[in-house]
Design a protein around this motif. Structure first.
Motif, mmCIF file in Angstrom:
data_model
loop_
_atom_site.group_PDB
_atom_site.id
_atom_site.type_symbol
_atom_site.label_atom_id
_atom_site.label_comp_id
_atom_site.label_asym_id
_atom_site.label_seq_id
_atom_site.Cartn_x
_atom_site.Cartn_y
_atom_site.Cartn_z
ATOM 1 N N ARG A 160 3.549 -5.334 28.611
ATOM 2 C CA ARG A 160 4.507 -4.446 29.266
ATOM 3 C C ARG A 160 5.903 -4.938 28.916
ATOM 4 N N MET A 161 6.696 -4.071 28.345
ATOM 5 C CA MET A 161 8.040 -4.464 27.949
ATOM 6 C C MET A 161 8.980 -3.270 28.026
ATOM 7 N N THR A 162 10.260 -3.558 27.881
ATOM 8 C CA THR A 162 11.278 -2.509 27.905
ATOM 9 C C THR A 162 11.771 -2.270 26.483
ATOM 10 N N LEU A 218 18.737 2.018 15.999
ATOM 11 C CA LEU A 218 18.171 0.704 16.311
ATOM 12 C C LEU A 218 16.999 0.860 17.271
ATOM 13 N N LEU A 219 15.934 0.094 17.024
ATOM 14 C CA LEU A 219 14.810 -0.027 17.952
ATOM 15 C C LEU A 219 14.750 -1.484 18.378
ATOM 16 N N VAL A 220 14.959 -1.727 19.670
ATOM 17 C CA VAL A 220 15.049 -3.090 20.199
ATOM 18 C C VAL A 220 14.028 -3.247 21.316
ATOM 19 N N ILE A 221 13.356 -4.407 21.359
ATOM 20 C CA ILE A 221 12.349 -4.650 22.393
ATOM 21 C C ILE A 221 12.730 -5.874 23.222
ATOM 22 N N PHE A 222 12.417 -5.798 24.509
ATOM 23 C CA PHE A 222 12.658 -6.891 25.451
ATOM 24 C C PHE A 222 11.324 -7.230 26.108
#
Length: 394
Positions: free
Chosen positions: A104-106, A157-161
């Motif tokens: 599970r991430m943002t 941009l595609l960024v994951i946290f």
């Protein structure tokens, strides 16, 4: 094999030599035998030393190869991934092997509004200067908030946290990152103005959900990334944005640990979803940083301007041309009375004489106003800016 069996013959020679010394007999024969045994032992020792040297050289070579590999991974991945991700790839056995896990991430997606149309009107070297400076600013902000850049798709941009470890504040950091990105656009545009380049507008969308993360690709080409329905949903949310805007899903808002300042909330029906979802227009963090206040005030036109427009569906322009009238305008917004009203978040292409203007309907009919739609212009090349200035003249 123990040492006594390895050097058994030599030990017997030494034993016999000691016995000869004790008997005080003729030592010549025993000395020759001892010397011969010593020579053999010396050759064996020298061979072992050479073998040890070769093993050490091989070990040194392996260490150099490993160091070269680590420098390569750090140099290549370090430009896109946070230090934590690079360290995980280096330390985890099989860190670069294919495969992954569900987490599970943002997810954050951003895009420069109207940049494709802008790029078509500028020389290639200027486009790259604008883009590289913008990406340099954004990368610093993303790494500051411990995000991982999964993709750079032109101006998108595609960024994951949430990697390498999921943290409780992933959504909070992602939203704070989006706010800082929008604030930084003032600095980006000051640089653009200084170098004679046009102003840029950024839209950002965020969503929190379960995705598959890991090394994706083939044995010849691999990338560390995310896949899943939630990634596609984030792209849909981002597509609803206009310049200077951050839209987030209710799931992202619920995962955020701090109270947010919300401008508005809308119900949308994204493609690929079985039903509707709620999206929220984020103005900032309550008691913290917020988006720059750049509200535009519409000026009513004394003489309305008739235009034609077409609705955009995805990347396609509807062939049916419709009539409309611009009745008010601001720097990057127009109020238009349409022959057939378009719902909010509809993309339109407005034509007036030689001008082609792209925009997005963001709301319908202000209170006490005529039957109009408010359209934010997503592409503002120089000729369109001149057109808008002409409309704004009293």
């Amino acid at each position: 094999m123990n040492s006594s069996s390895l050097f058994g013959k030599e030990e017997n020679i030494l034993k016999n030599a000691k016995a000869s010394l004790e008997s005080k007999g003729d030592l010549t024969a025993d000395f020759k035998t001892l010397l011969k045994g010593y020579e053999k032992l010396f050759k064996q020792t020298r061979r072992l030393v050479r073998l040890s040297d070769r093993q050490q050289l091989r070990l040194n070579s392996l260490n150099e190869s490993l160091e070269l590999r680590n420098r390569f991974i750090t140099g290549v991945f370090g430009r896109y991934l946070s230090d934590d991700i690079v360290e995980e790839l280096l330390q985890t056995p099989g860190g670069l092997q294919l495969g992954g896990e569900k987490r599970r991430m943002t997810i954050l997606m951003s895009d420069l509004r109207g940049f494709t149309a802008l790029a078509e009107k500028l020389p290639a070297d200027q486009v790259l200067q604008i883009l590289n400076h913008y990406l340099e600013e954004m990368t610093e902000i993303i790494f500051k908030h411990q995000g991982t850049i999964d993709e750079i798709l032109g101006d998108g941009l595609l960024v994951i946290f949430g990697v390498p470890t999921t943290r409780e504040d992933d959504a909070t950091r992602a939203i704070a990152c989006a706010i800082d990105m929008q604030i930084a656009m003032e600095r980006v545009n000051r640089w653009n103005q200084k170098h004679g380049f046009p102003e840029l507008k950024l839209g950002v969308g965020l969503h929190t959900g379960d995705v598959i993360v890991g090394n994706i690709g083939s044995t010849k080409r691999t990338k560390y990334g995310v896949v899943g329905r939630e990634v596609n949903l984030t792209a849909r949310i981002e597509s609803y944005t206009v310049g200077d805007q951050i839209l987030i899903s209710k799931a992202a808002r619920d995962a955020c640990l701090v109270p947010l300042a919300i401008r508005s909330q809308s119900e949308v029906f994204p493609k690929g979803c079985s039903g509707s979802i709620q999206i929220l227009d984020v103005e900032g963090i309550q008691g913290g940083p917020g988006l720059p206040a750049n509200r535009e005030v519409l000026t009513e036109l004394s003489v309305p301007v008739p235009v034609q427009y077409r609705v955009l569906t995805g990347k396609d322009v509807n062939s049916e041309e419709q009539e409309g009238v611009i009745v008010a305008c601001a720097k990057s917004q127009v109020a238009i009375v349409q022959s057939e009203k378009s719902p909010p978040f509809t993309n339109v292409k407005i034509s007036y004489r030689e001008h082609e203007i792209y925009g997005k309907v963001i709301k319908q009919k202000e209170e006490n106003q005529d039957d109009r739609s408010l359209v934010v212009l997503t592409s503002l090349p120089a000729d369109v800016q001149a057109f808008m200035r002409a409309l704004n003249k009293p």
